[in-house]
Motif scaffolding. Structure first.
Motif, PDB file in Angstrom:
ATOM      1  N   HIS A  81      19.154 -13.554 -23.431  1.00  0.00           N
ATOM      2  CA  HIS A  81      19.085 -12.182 -22.929  1.00  0.00           C
ATOM      3  C   HIS A  81      17.626 -11.708 -22.854  1.00  0.00           C
ATOM      4  O   HIS A  81      17.189 -11.116 -21.867  1.00  0.00           O
TER       5      HIS A  81
ATOM      6  N   TRP B  99      25.760   0.148 -18.160  1.00  0.00           N
ATOM      7  CA  TRP B  99      25.295   0.607 -19.467  1.00  0.00           C
ATOM      8  C   TRP B  99      26.047   1.861 -19.894  1.00  0.00           C
ATOM      9  O   TRP B  99      26.445   2.670 -19.058  1.00  0.00           O
TER      10      TRP B  99
ATOM     11  N   ASP C 121      24.203  -2.167 -23.531  1.00  0.00           N
ATOM     12  CA  ASP C 121      24.297  -3.042 -22.361  1.00  0.00           C
ATOM     13  C   ASP C 121      25.710  -3.616 -22.310  1.00  0.00           C
ATOM     14  O   ASP C 121      26.146  -4.286 -23.251  1.00  0.00           O
TER      15      ASP C 121
HETATM   16 MN    MN Z   1      21.093  -7.119 -20.255  1.00  0.00          MN
END
Ligand code: MN
Length: 211
Positions: A36, A135, A172
């Motif tokens: 990530h 998000w 996220d």
């Molecule tokens: Mn991300």
């Protein structure tokens, strides 16, 4: 004669991850964290620099870009969002964290949402209901706490956001954030997130946003 001004170089920097890749285990696994950060976040940073290369605003603060995002290309929108969103996301998590907020932030969460439990329920719902990639946010909007969610790498600082505000907590919910460990079980990932929320940092973000 003066030499022509050199085109602006965009030089947004990937901030150092504030903890080791395995620091948020078992809630966020080391492999997910490493990919990530080193692939996704680093990619948004590099691509933002590329998308703004030579642009008159290439040296502007990221918040200026976001506040005027409708004036920019889709590549800037996606990568400026991806850059900013992950900067915030890493900062609002920490090892040995979680629990509940204290002080003014706790009082204002209780006042705004009824209780900390009700706040978490509403945030979980926003995170779970976001279709596809996006998000969930806790923001200060017109001086008040609010929960919202955005698609893709959009965020509430953007002039295109439905609910605008200053984000103080971010989650996220792109599949890249949880799929290796949780596969399709986004709700399990969302529940696990509360174990790593860095409430001290969120409180600092809150105080800064209220000023
Ligand atoms: Mn991300």
């Amino acid at each position: 004669m003066l030499a022509p001004a050199s085109p602006n170089t965009a030089d947004y920097q990937l901030p150092a991850l504030p903890y080791a890749y395995d620091a948020l285990e078992p809630y966020i696994d080391a492999r997910t964290m490493e990919i990530h950060y080193t692939k996704h976040h680093a990619g948004y940073t590099a691509n933002l620099n590329k998308a703004l290369e030579g642009h008159a605003d290439a040296d502007k603060d990221i918040t200026h870009i976001l506040a005027n995002i409708s004036n920019y290309s889709t590549a800037v929108r996606n990568n400026a969002g991806g850059y900013y969103n992950h900067n915030l996301f890493w900062a609002v998590m920490a090892p040995n964290a979680g629990g509940a907020p204290t002080g003014t932030l706790a009082d204002d969460i209780n006042r705004s949402f009824g209780s900390f439990e009700k706040f978490k329920e509403a945030f979980n719902k926003a995170a779970a209901a976001r279709f596809g990639s996006g998000w969930a946010w806790l923001v200060v909007s017109n001086g008040k706490l609010a929960i919202t969610s955005t698609a893709n790498q959009d965020n509430p600082l953007m002039d295109v956001a439905e609910i605008k505000g200053t984000p103080i907590l971010a989650l996220d919910v792109w599949e890249h954030a949880y799929y290796l460990n949780y596969q399709n079980r986004r709700p399990d990932y969302i529940s696990a997130f509360w174990n790593v929320v860095n409430w001290e940092q969120v409180a600092q973000n809150y105080n800064a946003a209220k000023r």
